[in-house]
Design an enzyme around this catalytic site. Sequence first.
Site, PDB file in Angstrom:
ATOM      1  N   ARG A  36       0.851  -1.189   0.000  1.00  0.00           N
ATOM      2  CA  ARG A  36       0.000   0.000   0.000  1.00  0.00           C
ATOM      3  C   ARG A  36       0.882   1.232   0.000  1.00  0.00           C
ATOM      4  O   ARG A  36       1.903   1.272   0.688  1.00  0.00           O
ATOM      5  CB  ARG A  36      -0.895   0.008   1.245  1.00  0.00           C
ATOM      6  CG  ARG A  36      -2.179   0.784   1.091  1.00  0.00           C
ATOM      7  CD  ARG A  36      -2.950   0.871   2.392  1.00  0.00           C
ATOM      8  NE  ARG A  36      -2.323   1.794   3.327  1.00  0.00           N
ATOM      9  CZ  ARG A  36      -2.076   1.530   4.608  1.00  0.00           C
ATOM     10  NH1 ARG A  36      -2.380   0.361   5.127  1.00  0.00           N
ATOM     11  NH2 ARG A  36      -1.508   2.444   5.371  1.00  0.00           N
ATOM     12  N   ASP A  46       0.695   5.386   0.634  1.00  0.00           N
ATOM     13  CA  ASP A  46      -0.109   6.483   1.173  1.00  0.00           C
ATOM     14  C   ASP A  46       0.360   7.804   0.573  1.00  0.00           C
ATOM     15  O   ASP A  46       1.567   8.060   0.487  1.00  0.00           O
ATOM     16  CB  ASP A  46       0.004   6.530   2.699  1.00  0.00           C
ATOM     17  CG  ASP A  46      -0.551   5.273   3.353  1.00  0.00           C
ATOM     18  OD1 ASP A  46      -1.386   4.594   2.729  1.00  0.00           O
ATOM     19  OD2 ASP A  46      -0.140   4.969   4.493  1.00  0.00           O
ATOM     20  N   GLU A 100       4.304   7.323   2.556  1.00  0.00           N
ATOM     21  CA  GLU A 100       5.010   6.104   2.941  1.00  0.00           C
ATOM     22  C   GLU A 100       4.503   4.908   2.153  1.00  0.00           C
ATOM     23  O   GLU A 100       3.441   4.946   1.542  1.00  0.00           O
ATOM     24  CB  GLU A 100       4.893   5.827   4.442  1.00  0.00           C
ATOM     25  CG  GLU A 100       3.500   5.517   4.933  1.00  0.00           C
ATOM     26  CD  GLU A 100       3.489   5.161   6.419  1.00  0.00           C
ATOM     27  OE1 GLU A 100       4.054   4.117   6.787  1.00  0.00           O
ATOM     28  OE2 GLU A 100       2.920   5.940   7.206  1.00  0.00           O
ATOM     29  N   ASN A 152       3.725   0.741   2.686  1.00  0.00           N
ATOM     30  CA  ASN A 152       3.547  -0.365   3.620  1.00  0.00           C
ATOM     31  C   ASN A 152       3.682  -1.662   2.836  1.00  0.00           C
ATOM     32  O   ASN A 152       2.933  -1.895   1.890  1.00  0.00           O
ATOM     33  CB  ASN A 152       2.161  -0.316   4.270  1.00  0.00           C
ATOM     34  CG  ASN A 152       2.004   0.860   5.207  1.00  0.00           C
ATOM     35  OD1 ASN A 152       2.314   0.756   6.382  1.00  0.00           O
ATOM     36  ND2 ASN A 152       1.537   1.983   4.690  1.00  0.00           N
ATOM     37  N   GLY A 182      -2.330  -3.815   6.812  1.00  0.00           N
ATOM     38  CA  GLY A 182      -3.317  -4.486   7.655  1.00  0.00           C
ATOM     39  C   GLY A 182      -4.368  -5.233   6.851  1.00  0.00           C
ATOM     40  O   GLY A 182      -4.698  -4.863   5.721  1.00  0.00           O
TER      41      GLY A 182
END
Length: 311
Positions: free
Chosen positions: A255, A257, A270, A272, A276
């Site tokens: 992901r 952002d 950032e 990831n 989650g």
Amino acid sequence: MTRRDPADYGRVAVLMGGWSAERAISLRSGQAVLHSLRTAGVDAHGVDADRDVLQVLQRGHFDRVFIALHGRGGEDGVVQGALELAGIPYTGSGVAASAVAMDKLMSKRLWRGAGLPTPEFCVLQPGFDPGAVVAALGLPLIVKPALEGSSIGMTRVNRAEELVQAHATAAACGGPVLAEAWITGQEYTAAILDGEALPLIRLETPRAFYDYEAKYLAGDTRYLCPCGLPPEEEARLQTLALEAFAAVTARGWGRVDLMRDESGQAWLIEVNTVPGMTDHSLVPMAARAAGLDLEDLVLRILDTTFVHGEA
């Protein structure tokens, strides 16, 4: 896309928990992944990772690993290196990409080197001059630990006097601390799945920023998908997200952002590499908008273990 026979995956370990500050969220992600894999007929087993995780995996004779570990020890290249050593295929990014993406400071330096937009920043060394930081970055700004996820240790700073405490909060997490210019605008996230950017999600929270509370506990965070941007603008941000993902050599899934300021300029925040997978999580939400339920999503992610190298 045709699903594989569940038997093709062999015996699958879902790594979760671990020892990072994000342990509780990782356990929730791991349980969601485990349930979905089992529902799909995969011989999947939950493993609460501790320092002996490699021995546990070898004793269990696992054929591949779905990494649902968030934060240090699981998302930063450590467990990836162990799995490389053991020759066990795993989901997500490799050692170098995991380490770089987990380190916000290194990610930003790489993006700058690649000519990609990321907010101005500086590293806060012990004894830093708050006035000089404000002069360089303006107010408000955000202070964050370079090596934590889930917005842990982050503080929005509205006055120079708040910088010392914000630094102390971030420094308590360990590792470098950076101050970053505040971007006023809308926040978006782009889920990446096997080289494709899924539909963008726009995030709205009444809190100062999209912090831990907003991500996992609050009931007033809004997730908009479709995100409301014109198709060509959404495509532009998706392309930027893919470029940011590639710049840190991430692979498989993840992901990115982003912020989009009031002038329409996009800014990378950032990456990831193990996002989650909880009921509040963004990648499953984006996948649903693309027509993938959670079973489809976890199987697509697990499929990448065949692409990125069998033992």
